[in-house]
Design a protein around this motif. Sequence first.
Motif, PDB file in Angstrom:
ATOM      1  N   LEU A  92      -5.523  36.076  34.981  1.00 36.71           N
ATOM      2  CA  LEU A  92      -5.318  37.391  34.358  1.00 36.71           C
ATOM      3  C   LEU A  92      -4.140  37.303  33.389  1.00 36.71           C
ATOM      4  CD1 LEU A  92      -5.755  39.758  37.440  1.00 36.71           C
ATOM      5  CD2 LEU A  92      -7.372  39.428  35.563  1.00 36.71           C
ATOM      6  N   PRO A  93      -4.318  36.599  32.290  1.00 37.35           N
ATOM      7  CA  PRO A  93      -3.210  36.427  31.339  1.00 37.35           C
ATOM      8  C   PRO A  93      -2.794  37.757  30.738  1.00 37.35           C
ATOM      9  CG  PRO A  93      -5.273  35.700  30.357  1.00 37.35           C
ATOM     10  CD  PRO A  93      -5.561  35.973  31.804  1.00 37.35           C
ATOM     11  N   ASP A  94      -1.536  37.831  30.372  1.00 38.10           N
ATOM     12  CA  ASP A  94      -0.968  39.068  29.832  1.00 38.10           C
ATOM     13  C   ASP A  94      -1.288  39.174  28.349  1.00 38.10           C
ATOM     14  OD1 ASP A  94       0.396  41.389  29.496  1.00 38.10           O
ATOM     15  OD2 ASP A  94       2.397  40.514  29.647  1.00 38.10           O
ATOM     16  N   GLU A  95      -2.495  39.659  28.056  1.00 39.22           N
ATOM     17  CA  GLU A  95      -2.924  39.839  26.676  1.00 39.22           C
ATOM     18  C   GLU A  95      -3.010  41.347  26.402  1.00 39.22           C
ATOM     19  OE1 GLU A  95      -5.938  36.149  25.957  1.00 39.22           O
ATOM     20  OE2 GLU A  95      -6.652  37.712  27.295  1.00 39.22           O
ATOM     21  N   ASP A  96      -1.921  41.922  25.979  1.00 35.96           N
ATOM     22  CA  ASP A  96      -1.858  43.376  25.882  1.00 35.96           C
ATOM     23  C   ASP A  96      -2.292  43.847  24.500  1.00 35.96           C
ATOM     24  OD1 ASP A  96      -1.433  46.011  26.343  1.00 35.96           O
ATOM     25  OD2 ASP A  96       0.479  45.725  27.355  1.00 35.96           O
ATOM     26  N   HIS A  97      -3.607  43.835  24.283  1.00 36.34           N
ATOM     27  CA  HIS A  97      -4.148  44.295  23.011  1.00 36.34           C
ATOM     28  C   HIS A  97      -3.869  45.780  22.786  1.00 36.34           C
ATOM     29  CE1 HIS A  97      -7.300  40.853  23.465  1.00 36.34           C
ATOM     30  NE2 HIS A  97      -6.131  40.420  23.059  1.00 36.34           N
TER      31      HIS A  97
END
Length: 305
Positions: A251-256
Amino acid sequence: MVRPLLMCFAFCVVSATSKPTKKDRVHHEEELSKLEHNDQESFNFDHEAFLGLDRAQAFAELPPEESKRRLGVIVDKIDSDKNDFVTEEELEVWIVHIHKKQIYEDEELHWDDIDKNKDGFISWAEYTDFTSNNSDADADDAATRARDERRFKFADKNGDMLADREEYAAFFHPEEFRHMKDIVVQEAMEDMDKDKDGFLSIEEYIADAYALEDGEEEPQWLDEERKHFAEARDQNKDGKLDRKEVLDWILPDEDHVKIEAQHLLHEADADHDGKLTKDEILGSYKVFVGSQVTNYGEALHHDEF
């Protein structure tokens, strides 16, 4: 058939009858739009991120003044504390709401069939009754049901074993809800941690990525996976992955959402005070919504407008 644990959170599933292929456990955050984000060409990406695909298309058929009027209605909703300013955080909340609409639409496919007493909630009993009647019994049913029940309880914030629509969506799509990340990691660990020591060894990591057939030569990319395990996944360099390292992997922190909220604020913040007034948003309405002079017709009919 509804069986969320068998969905594997959008992970790649390997069929027992097909040649093994590389599996990807990483949950790749859905893009806010399938379009390229190129403001030099158009703001269509922003329209879909801010409104959702269907509503963005409908707004594109509206005359400019009607588009701005309806945008004003939306702005009033976004301004949750009613202080006449829209903050980056309020924009984030709105975009998340829009982004999750598809998830709620997915759950609607089975909601009426499961909610037998039509009280607007799905109880654990209703869920198990539905799945029992819509799945073939097998040896794994007891274990699967126990895992489902644990996730149902985890999603049930108030502990009444009655899932409202948001709780059911979190149960059905836990990877899309930040408060469900612990159960996502726990289930992944249970699948991969074969010796049950609470860690993932390099052997367990590789075995989950690719299942070799008898006599098959190991694919070359597995060497790259071992290197990636050592250099990137294993952050503390102890030769294994703990739960935090597994979380950062799957669950990578990819805060689109945050990136898009910051972008919208930057585009519309005329006085550069870090927040938006309704006038600033309406003054930059082309960033948020589309419109055109013709083909108004029956474009958009929502009670909120």
